[in-house]
Design a protein around this motif. Structure first.
Motif, PDB file in Angstrom:
ATOM      1  N   LYS A  16     -40.440 -17.548 -69.928  1.00  0.00           N
ATOM      2  CA  LYS A  16     -40.744 -17.830 -71.337  1.00  0.00           C
ATOM      3  C   LYS A  16     -41.507 -16.682 -71.968  1.00  0.00           C
ATOM      4  N   SER A  17     -42.325 -16.007 -71.155  1.00  0.00           N
ATOM      5  CA  SER A  17     -43.173 -14.934 -71.686  1.00  0.00           C
ATOM      6  C   SER A  17     -43.659 -14.080 -70.533  1.00  0.00           C
ATOM      7  N   GLU A  18     -44.255 -12.957 -70.857  1.00  0.00           N
ATOM      8  CA  GLU A  18     -44.860 -12.119 -69.820  1.00  0.00           C
ATOM      9  C   GLU A  18     -45.982 -12.876 -69.125  1.00  0.00           C
ATOM     10  N   GLY A  19     -46.725 -13.693 -69.897  1.00  0.00           N
ATOM     11  CA  GLY A  19     -47.813 -14.464 -69.317  1.00  0.00           C
ATOM     12  C   GLY A  19     -47.299 -15.465 -68.297  1.00  0.00           C
ATOM     13  N   HIS A  20     -46.193 -16.116 -68.647  1.00  0.00           N
ATOM     14  CA  HIS A  20     -45.592 -17.069 -67.730  1.00  0.00           C
ATOM     15  C   HIS A  20     -45.129 -16.363 -66.461  1.00  0.00           C
ATOM     16  N   LYS A  21     -44.513 -15.207 -66.660  1.00  0.00           N
ATOM     17  CA  LYS A  21     -44.053 -14.421 -65.521  1.00  0.00           C
ATOM     18  C   LYS A  21     -45.235 -14.013 -64.639  1.00  0.00           C
ATOM     19  N   ALA A  22     -46.335 -13.620 -65.285  1.00  0.00           N
ATOM     20  CA  ALA A  22     -47.513 -13.202 -64.528  1.00  0.00           C
ATOM     21  C   ALA A  22     -48.057 -14.365 -63.705  1.00  0.00           C
ATOM     22  N   GLN A  23     -48.002 -15.552 -64.277  1.00  0.00           N
ATOM     23  CA  GLN A  23     -48.510 -16.722 -63.554  1.00  0.00           C
ATOM     24  C   GLN A  23     -47.720 -16.951 -62.266  1.00  0.00           C
ATOM     25  N   ILE A  24     -46.389 -16.940 -62.378  1.00  0.00           N
ATOM     26  CA  ILE A  24     -45.542 -17.081 -61.195  1.00  0.00           C
ATOM     27  C   ILE A  24     -45.823 -15.931 -60.224  1.00  0.00           C
ATOM     28  N   ASN A  25     -45.986 -14.764 -60.789  1.00  0.00           N
ATOM     29  CA  ASN A  25     -46.191 -13.558 -59.983  1.00  0.00           C
ATOM     30  C   ASN A  25     -47.481 -13.658 -59.155  1.00  0.00           C
ATOM     31  N   ILE A  26     -48.520 -14.208 -59.746  1.00  0.00           N
ATOM     32  CA  ILE A  26     -49.788 -14.353 -59.031  1.00  0.00           C
ATOM     33  C   ILE A  26     -49.625 -15.312 -57.862  1.00  0.00           C
ATOM     34  N   LEU A  27     -49.008 -16.458 -58.111  1.00  0.00           N
ATOM     35  CA  LEU A  27     -48.806 -17.433 -57.047  1.00  0.00           C
ATOM     36  C   LEU A  27     -47.966 -16.817 -55.929  1.00  0.00           C
ATOM     37  N   TYR A  28     -46.917 -16.104 -56.332  1.00  0.00           N
ATOM     38  CA  TYR A  28     -46.007 -15.513 -55.356  1.00  0.00           C
ATOM     39  C   TYR A  28     -46.714 -14.442 -54.526  1.00  0.00           C
ATOM     40  N   THR A  29     -47.490 -13.609 -55.197  1.00  0.00           N
ATOM     41  CA  THR A  29     -48.177 -12.522 -54.496  1.00  0.00           C
ATOM     42  C   THR A  29     -49.273 -13.067 -53.580  1.00  0.00           C
ATOM     43  N   ALA A  30     -49.951 -14.125 -54.028  1.00  0.00           N
ATOM     44  CA  ALA A  30     -50.979 -14.728 -53.190  1.00  0.00           C
ATOM     45  C   ALA A  30     -50.356 -15.257 -51.903  1.00  0.00           C
ATOM     46  N   ASN A  31     -49.211 -15.876 -52.038  1.00  0.00           N
ATOM     47  CA  ASN A  31     -48.516 -16.380 -50.855  1.00  0.00           C
ATOM     48  C   ASN A  31     -48.109 -15.234 -49.937  1.00  0.00           C
ATOM     49  N   TYR A  32     -47.601 -14.163 -50.541  1.00  0.00           N
ATOM     50  CA  TYR A  32     -47.206 -12.975 -49.774  1.00  0.00           C
ATOM     51  C   TYR A  32     -48.386 -12.440 -48.967  1.00  0.00           C
ATOM     52  N   LEU A  33     -49.533 -12.338 -49.611  1.00  0.00           N
ATOM     53  CA  LEU A  33     -50.717 -11.826 -48.919  1.00  0.00           C
ATOM     54  C   LEU A  33     -51.190 -12.803 -47.853  1.00  0.00           C
ATOM     55  N   GLY A  34     -51.109 -14.103 -48.166  1.00  0.00           N
ATOM     56  CA  GLY A  34     -51.527 -15.119 -47.218  1.00  0.00           C
ATOM     57  C   GLY A  34     -50.712 -15.073 -45.941  1.00  0.00           C
ATOM     58  N   VAL A  35     -49.413 -14.895 -46.080  1.00  0.00           N
ATOM     59  CA  VAL A  35     -48.527 -14.809 -44.914  1.00  0.00           C
ATOM     60  C   VAL A  35     -48.884 -13.589 -44.077  1.00  0.00           C
ATOM     61  N   LYS A  36     -49.117 -12.459 -44.750  1.00  0.00           N
ATOM     62  CA  LYS A  36     -49.492 -11.245 -44.025  1.00  0.00           C
ATOM     63  C   LYS A  36     -50.799 -11.454 -43.262  1.00  0.00           C
ATOM     64  N   GLN A  37     -51.744 -12.095 -43.942  1.00  0.00           N
ATOM     65  CA  GLN A  37     -53.059 -12.296 -43.345  1.00  0.00           C
ATOM     66  C   GLN A  37     -52.988 -13.253 -42.160  1.00  0.00           C
ATOM     67  N   ALA A  38     -52.189 -14.327 -42.314  1.00  0.00           N
ATOM     68  CA  ALA A  38     -52.049 -15.298 -41.230  1.00  0.00           C
ATOM     69  C   ALA A  38     -51.491 -14.623 -39.985  1.00  0.00           C
TER      70      ALA A  38
END
Lengths: 152, 152
Positions: A16-38
DNA sequence: GTACATTTAATGTATGTACATATATTTGCA
DNA sequence: TGCAAATATATGTACATACATTAAATGTAC
């Protein structure tokens, strides 16, 4: 490996917007980092919340901590410290005993085994360079500024 | 409300680097957004993973999806789609039946009730403006660029 | 066409989160 | 003093993740 923009990764074209994209992006990146850390934690038989609790206990050591203090310091405010402590006690990484001054509280201490484990993990994590090495110092600063602004 | 920098929020003064700080900041911000989002979902009796599955099903509708397709499209690649589907079927929001062409697969469809729920949630979420309103368009773009670069 | 590998989904177990409730202890106030 | 409110922690339940294993169907090689 090619840079994958978030819209490629999750195969969703229309945000819908760059902000919406950023929101998904944050969740996605957090998961990416979490998997690496685990993956780093797994050989040590410990999880991220357990590691976070142990680090706080080390920070307090040799002063005992309470469940309350741990809750306040945890990144995830709603994590259930009582049950995380159960696991740490079973593994012999921390101890829990009734506080003599206030018998509602428990005095929580990291054990020698806990301290040793953290020391080994420090070394392993240095080697792993789990940090965000792809970003320049300036970029990391800007990222921190933007994330802080989101939560304003 | 005052802007809280990440070091204030988690009461940790010393980060090894801006990159390390950014890493914690991403996890923290993702959790912050997740809690906000869960609050929006709760009145509808649905969780974020269930919502994500429903949205993908709507995107496919009226073509059936499979568990495989849902796994690929989910933000969290390791989420257990079988069990999320259990909940959606019980709630009558999706159906699951053996695929006639390949009996290993299941054809998954969103129901009319599922479509109606999503429609109601769309309206509610517009009102809630769950997006990242604090950021300007330029800032959101920059944030997306930095996050994509982290995962490069 | 049978044997073995691969694919697709479901299940089992341990862990953790979210949220409500319970229990014990302490505090505060009438 | 006595009793209600507040505090500190633990527990119960539903849901989800992480990871390994299982079961059934299909593909493939000989």
């Amino acid at each position: 490996m090619k840079l994958m923009r978030i819209e490629d990764e999750i195969q969703q074209k229309a945000f819908k917007s760059e902000g919406h994209k950023a929101q998904i992006n944050i969740l996605y990146t957090a998961n990416y980092l979490g998997v690496k850390q685990a993956a780093v934690f797994k050989p040590f038989g410990i999880t991220l919340p357990q590691f976070n609790v142990l680090r706080i206990l080390r920070g307090q050591h040799p002063t005992p901590a309470t469940v309350n203090l741990l809750m306040e310091r945890m990144l995830d405010k709603t994590s259930n410290v009582s049950r995380i402590m159960d696991k740490l006690v079973v593994k012999g990484l921390a101890t829990r005993k009734q506080c003599p001054n206030d018998r509602r509280s428990v005095d929580i201490l990291i054990t020698d085994a806990g301290l040793e484990l953290l020391k080994k993990m420090d070394v392993a994590m240095e080697k792993q360079e789990i940090g965000l090495n792809n970003l320049t110092e300036k970029e990391a600063q800007e990222l921190n500024r933007l994330l802080d602004k989101i939560r304003d």
